[in-house]
Design an enzyme around this catalytic site. Sequence first.
Site, PDB file in Angstrom:
ATOM      1  N   ASP A 184     -11.502  -9.927  -0.849  1.00 27.40           N
ATOM      2  CA  ASP A 184     -11.483 -10.761  -2.042  1.00 27.40           C
ATOM      3  C   ASP A 184     -11.304 -12.210  -1.622  1.00 27.40           C
ATOM      4  O   ASP A 184     -10.600 -12.511  -0.654  1.00 27.40           O
ATOM      5  CB  ASP A 184     -10.343 -10.359  -2.973  1.00 27.40           C
ATOM      6  CG  ASP A 184     -10.646  -9.094  -3.753  1.00 27.40           C
ATOM      7  OD1 ASP A 184     -11.817  -8.663  -3.758  1.00 27.40           O
ATOM      8  OD2 ASP A 184      -9.715  -8.547  -4.369  1.00 27.40           O
ATOM      9  N   ASN A 194     -10.713   0.380  -4.721  1.00 26.95           N
ATOM     10  CA  ASN A 194     -11.158  -0.973  -5.065  1.00 26.95           C
ATOM     11  C   ASN A 194     -10.566  -1.498  -6.366  1.00 26.95           C
ATOM     12  O   ASN A 194     -11.011  -2.511  -6.867  1.00 26.95           O
ATOM     13  CB  ASN A 194     -12.688  -1.016  -5.124  1.00 26.95           C
ATOM     14  CG  ASN A 194     -13.269  -0.121  -6.202  1.00 26.95           C
ATOM     15  OD1 ASN A 194     -12.576   0.378  -7.065  1.00 26.95           O
ATOM     16  ND2 ASN A 194     -14.571   0.081  -6.141  1.00 26.95           N
ATOM     17  N   TRP A 241     -10.095  -3.595   1.339  1.00 30.17           N
ATOM     18  CA  TRP A 241     -10.412  -2.177   1.222  1.00 30.17           C
ATOM     19  C   TRP A 241     -11.716  -1.965   1.961  1.00 30.17           C
ATOM     20  O   TRP A 241     -12.454  -2.912   2.216  1.00 30.17           O
ATOM     21  CB  TRP A 241     -10.466  -1.715  -0.232  1.00 30.17           C
ATOM     22  CG  TRP A 241     -11.674  -2.092  -1.039  1.00 30.17           C
ATOM     23  CD1 TRP A 241     -12.778  -1.329  -1.256  1.00 30.17           C
ATOM     24  CD2 TRP A 241     -11.895  -3.311  -1.764  1.00 30.17           C
ATOM     25  NE1 TRP A 241     -13.672  -1.992  -2.061  1.00 30.17           N
ATOM     26  CE2 TRP A 241     -13.151  -3.213  -2.383  1.00 30.17           C
ATOM     27  CE3 TRP A 241     -11.150  -4.480  -1.941  1.00 30.17           C
ATOM     28  CZ2 TRP A 241     -13.671  -4.230  -3.171  1.00 30.17           C
ATOM     29  CZ3 TRP A 241     -11.673  -5.482  -2.717  1.00 30.17           C
ATOM     30  CH2 TRP A 241     -12.912  -5.349  -3.322  1.00 30.17           C
TER      31      TRP A 241
END
Length: 182
Positions: A125, A153, A106
């Site tokens: 991530d 998120n 994102w």
Amino acid sequence: MAGLDTIAERLTRGIARGTSRRSLLAKLGLGLTGAAAFPVLPVARAATHPEGPAHQPVTSGNIQDPGDRTSCDYWRYCAIDGFLCTCCGGAVNACPPGTEMSPITWIGTCTNPADNRAYIISYNDCCGTSSCGQCLCNRNEGDRPQVRTQSNNDYNWCLGTQSSIYNCSTAVIVGVALDTPR
């Protein structure tokens, strides 16, 4: 070996002659009482500090990239949601050992206080091991509804990796945001 046995026997007999059962019990009781009072003594309880036992700020050393990279207030973390990789053995733009960076991200746009310019930040991530559990940040500046997934998120972004287990999040600068026309 016989000499060692003789020395041990003499030492034991000497202690037995000089002490009684009552004095042994008295000393044992004194020791237990002292051990019970030990937790009351004043000690530095650094582990109860909210930022950890010995929080040392992690900075880049570059005046163009100011701030503590282990703090949620660091300028790159304006749209982050998760554990900071800088607290988990990684870096602001690298995953900790044993994890892999998700290719699906994102994005957010954060303003660098050093030059007052907006930068496009890719939040990746790191996946593969259990959650780090340190330095949780949930900043939602510019967060969009879940129908606009690239700007939200709240998903587990560990897609396209060998493991979907979330560990921590990075904040990689992708580029400078264009100024909006006036």
